[in-house]
Design a protein around this motif. Structure first.
Motif, PDB file in Angstrom:
ATOM      1  N   ILE A  68       6.115  39.258  32.122  1.00  0.00           N
ATOM      2  CA  ILE A  68       5.867  38.087  32.951  1.00  0.00           C
ATOM      3  C   ILE A  68       7.072  37.168  32.860  1.00  0.00           C
ATOM      4  N   ILE A  69       7.629  36.844  34.017  1.00  0.00           N
ATOM      5  CA  ILE A  69       8.736  35.888  34.054  1.00  0.00           C
ATOM      6  C   ILE A  69       8.177  34.515  34.417  1.00  0.00           C
ATOM      7  N   SER A  70       8.685  33.506  33.765  1.00  0.00           N
ATOM      8  CA  SER A  70       8.252  32.143  34.067  1.00  0.00           C
ATOM      9  C   SER A  70       9.438  31.210  33.884  1.00  0.00           C
ATOM     10  N   ARG A  71       9.298  29.999  34.386  1.00  0.00           N
ATOM     11  CA  ARG A  71      10.401  29.052  34.283  1.00  0.00           C
ATOM     12  C   ARG A  71       9.858  27.659  34.056  1.00  0.00           C
ATOM     13  N   ASP A  72      10.681  26.834  33.436  1.00  0.00           N
ATOM     14  CA  ASP A  72      10.373  25.416  33.261  1.00  0.00           C
ATOM     15  C   ASP A  72      11.564  24.653  33.808  1.00  0.00           C
ATOM     16  N   ASN A  73      11.431  24.136  35.000  1.00  0.00           N
ATOM     17  CA  ASN A  73      12.561  23.470  35.649  1.00  0.00           C
ATOM     18  C   ASN A  73      12.944  22.172  34.942  1.00  0.00           C
ATOM     19  N   ASP A  74      12.012  21.561  34.248  1.00  0.00           N
ATOM     20  CA  ASP A  74      12.329  20.332  33.515  1.00  0.00           C
ATOM     21  C   ASP A  74      13.223  20.619  32.321  1.00  0.00           C
TER      22      ASP A  74
END
Length: 116
Positions: A68-74
């Motif tokens: 699972i790929i995820s991101r936190d733009n903050d």
């Protein structure tokens, strides 16, 4: 200059899990698709997964259902949760902007070794 730092690699037994992290020093991180790649000695770097700018996820067939790929733009960060790891997943894992190629200079990568 954009700096990429991957972390979270290690040695894991077959069937185990790892979570890779990647931090990128770039302005406007949320405007870039972000991707994870992997490379083994003597082979070309191959795409693993992509996180698009509109929040969608794309996976290569060989990892579909296991990562699972995820991101936190903050935090200017992208993650790769890897489950049900197989010895064939042993590689150095890299993240970068883009999908078909890396936008920026590659980081040092994170070594993942799946072995008993």
């Amino acid at each position: 200059q954009v700096h990429i730092v991957e972390s979270g690699g290690g040695l894991v037994q077959p069937g185990g899990s790892l979570r890779l992290s990647c931090e990128v020093s770039v302005t406007g991180f949320s405007h870039y698709p972000m991707s994870w790649w992997r490379q083994t000695p003597g082979k070309q770097r191959e795409l693993v997964a992509v996180s698009t700018i509109d929040g969608k996820e794309e996976y290569e067939e060989f990892v579909k259902g296991r990562v699972i790929i995820s991101r936190d733009n903050d935090k200017n960060a992208v993650y790769l949760q890897m489950n049900s790891l197989e010895p064939e997943d042993t590689a150095v894992y890299y993240c970068n902007g883009g999908r078909n190629y890396g936008f920026w200079t590659w980081g040092q990568g994170a070594q993942v070794t799946v072995s008993t």
